[in-house]
Design an enzyme around this catalytic site. Structure first.
Site, PDB file in Angstrom:
ATOM      1  N   ARG A  51      -2.951  -9.061  -7.259  1.00 24.59           N
ATOM      2  CA  ARG A  51      -3.448  -9.841  -7.025  1.00 24.59           C
ATOM      3  C   ARG A  51      -4.121 -10.106  -5.492  1.00 24.59           C
ATOM      4  NH1 ARG A  51      -1.155 -13.903  -9.579  1.00 24.59           N
ATOM      5  NH2 ARG A  51       0.719 -12.508  -9.645  1.00 24.59           N
ATOM      6  N   THR A  52      -4.002  -9.609  -4.610  1.00 21.60           N
ATOM      7  CA  THR A  52      -4.360  -9.560  -3.856  1.00 21.60           C
ATOM      8  C   THR A  52      -5.789  -8.657  -3.122  1.00 21.60           C
ATOM      9  OG1 THR A  52      -2.245 -10.744  -2.821  1.00 21.60           O
ATOM     10  CG2 THR A  52      -4.126  -9.693  -0.651  1.00 21.60           C
ATOM     11  N   LYS A  80       1.778  13.615   0.258  1.00 18.49           N
ATOM     12  CA  LYS A  80       1.904  14.790   1.273  1.00 18.49           C
ATOM     13  C   LYS A  80       2.610  14.849   2.882  1.00 18.49           C
ATOM     14  CE  LYS A  80      -1.872  16.483  -1.271  1.00 18.49           C
ATOM     15  NZ  LYS A  80      -3.364  16.441  -1.427  1.00 18.49           N
ATOM     16  N   ARG A 101      -2.923  -3.142   2.811  1.00 17.85           N
ATOM     17  CA  ARG A 101      -1.557  -3.625   2.461  1.00 17.85           C
ATOM     18  C   ARG A 101      -0.703  -2.624   2.296  1.00 17.85           C
ATOM     19  NH1 ARG A 101       1.405  -7.494  -1.869  1.00 17.85           N
ATOM     20  NH2 ARG A 101      -0.173  -8.938  -0.258  1.00 17.85           N
ATOM     21  N   HIS A 129       0.734 -12.441   5.598  1.00 17.53           N
ATOM     22  CA  HIS A 129      -0.498 -12.385   5.271  1.00 17.53           C
ATOM     23  C   HIS A 129      -1.437 -13.334   5.906  1.00 17.53           C
ATOM     24  CE1 HIS A 129      -1.411 -11.208   1.392  1.00 17.53           C
ATOM     25  NE2 HIS A 129      -0.874 -11.707   0.559  1.00 17.53           N
TER      26      HIS A 129
END
Lengths: 302, 155
Positions: A51-52, A80, A101, A129
């Site tokens: 969604r975000t 890695k 995020r 957020h």
């Protein structure tokens, strides 16, 4: 706000928050404007979030920006063993703004300190957020006509729910009366309550949401998030604590609106969806406009 | 044994700093926090010394070194009772108590295992505040979680 990162909602003053909301209103009227043409926005999702991520990418593309990035760390150099710092410094070479995020708390603040380009935090672990917070504020203002003096009820996981933390802090600017409904294990952390106390505002705590629905202007439901629990037994104990069904809303105030950051599981029954008080899907759409407002003010000095 | 003799258990210094009234159990932490384990200056220390006020105490004497307030205040988290004495030519030049600083950087670990400072090579940074019950807490600059006094672990 030009070239400034947004990591925590506390980075913005009350006036700056209102400026973003006002600008978002303009974008709601006209979401497709080529004002970010030629800009490159990096969308780095070290942790999946449909969604975000899509909301940011759609918002950017509607303003004419191009978007680069990844939607999971699995296919990147992180696998890695590359450090966050190295990834951020590298991507800064390719972009004008980074939306990120990341599963680790504080990762966005750290990234904003090492990156030469501004960072928008799209969620750092269980911490902040802020763009969800802005779209929540936008939704509240749009449905109530004001942000001031409202009775706002939070229900569910108030301990790990970062959207609750960010929104609580922001609402401290607006003389909110807070009603906090949660299982005992998932109460709002003291670090967040400190902000309510510092603002000299009132909060009450409950375990049963029926006690408070009828006096609420906003009912902010949250999912009990399995992925945030260090202890799965604790999750099993509380996962079905709350379930809002349509019949519980019979005597609610007519201006009550139900918000939810989504995705929902079983905390709101589907029979609520057709009730005009249900606002969670429109709420998600508002995310486009506030993210446009934010990117435009950071990149375009709006 | 006279009082005068006792004072000399840890040699006097001509110029430098004496940190007195350190809780015995935190002397080694203080040495580490101030980086005295790496200094080129002469350092004398004593632990389990008699103290009229505290029963037992530790003391550290550092020759030819004076501390900035900010630097010395770092030790207030482990040795809030410490006294700082500046010695100039064997005489006490200045005496002061340590104060808990407003910011604590690099010396304490964040309590939150999922904090970026515990995952990557990032220096910790905290703001000091007191909660409603008056107990000291450290608010992490990165993850915004609080570390309470009982949970403080020095790096």
């Amino acid at each position: 706000m030009k070239n400034r990162s947004l990591v925590s909602i506390n980075d913005y003053s009350k006036e700056e928050i209102i400026r973003i909301l006002d600008l978002a209103e303009e974008f709601e009227k006209q979401p497709r404007q080529q004002i970010l043409k030629g800009k490159v926005i990096a969308s780095l999702f070290f942790e999946p979030s449909t969604r975000t991520r899509l909301s940011f990418e759609s918002a950017a593309q509607q303003l004419g920006a191009s978007v680069i990035g990844f939607s999971s760390a699995a296919t990147t150099s992180v696998q890695k063993g590359e450090t966050l710092k190295d990834t951020i410094l590298t991507v800064s070479n390719y972009s004008d703004l980074i939306v990120m995020r990341h599963p680790v708390d504080g990762s966005a603040r750290y990234a904003s300190e090492v990156a030469p380009v501004p960072i928008i935090n799209a969620g750092d672990g269980a911490n902040q957020h802020p763009t969800q917070c802005l779209l929540d504020l936008y939704s509240i203002r749009k449905t109530q006509g004001t942000l001031d003096n409202l009775d706002i009820t939070f229900v569910g996981d108030l301990k790990y729910g970062r959207t609750v933390h960010s929104l609580t802090m922001a609402l401290c600017h607006f003389n909110t009366r807070f009603h906090l409904v949660s299982p005992v294990e998932l109460k709002l952390p003291s670090a967040v309550k400190r902000h309510i106390k510092d603002a000299e505002l009132q909060y009450e705590q409950y375990t049963d949401m029926n006690e408070v629905i009828n006096k609420s202007d906003i009912l902010y439901m949250t999912r009990i998030q399995r992925e945030r629990f260090p202890d799965q037994l604790e999750y099993e104990r509380v996962k079905n604590s709350y379930n809002l069904v349509n019949s519980m809303l019979t005597d609610a105030k007519s201006n009550l609106r139900i918000l939810h950051p989504l995705p929902r599981v079983n905390e709101i029954s589907t029979d609520v969806d057709s009730n005009p008080m249900a606002y969670y899907f429109q709420q998600a759409l508002n995310g486009i406009y506030v993210r446009q407002a934010l990117m435009a003010s950071i990149l375009d000095n709006k | 044994m006279s009082d005068k003799r006792k004072e000399l258990i840890v040699s006097a210094i001509s110029n430098g700093t004496v940190i007195d009234h350190i809780p015995t159990e935190t002397v080694f932490q203080v040495i580490k926090i101030l980086g005295l384990n790496k200094t080129k200056n002469q350092v004398y220390f004593g632990i389990n010394l008699e103290s009229k006020k505290y029963g037992s105490k530790g003391i550290i004497k550092i020759s030819d070194k004076y501390f900035e307030t900010e630097e010395i205040n770092k030790i207030a988290l482990v040795a809030p009772s410490a006294t700082l004495i500046e010695i100039h030519d064997y005489e006490v030049f200045k005496k002061s108590s340590v104060r808990i600083p407003q910011n604590v950087n690099k010396i304490v670990k964040c309590f939150n295992p999922n904090c970026i400072t515990n995952k990557e090579d990032v220096d910790t940074k905290f703001e000091v505040f007191y909660d409603e019950s008056g107990s000291l807490k450290l608010s992490c600059h990165y993850c915004e979680k609080n570390t309470s006094k009982e949970n403080i672990v020095f790096i």
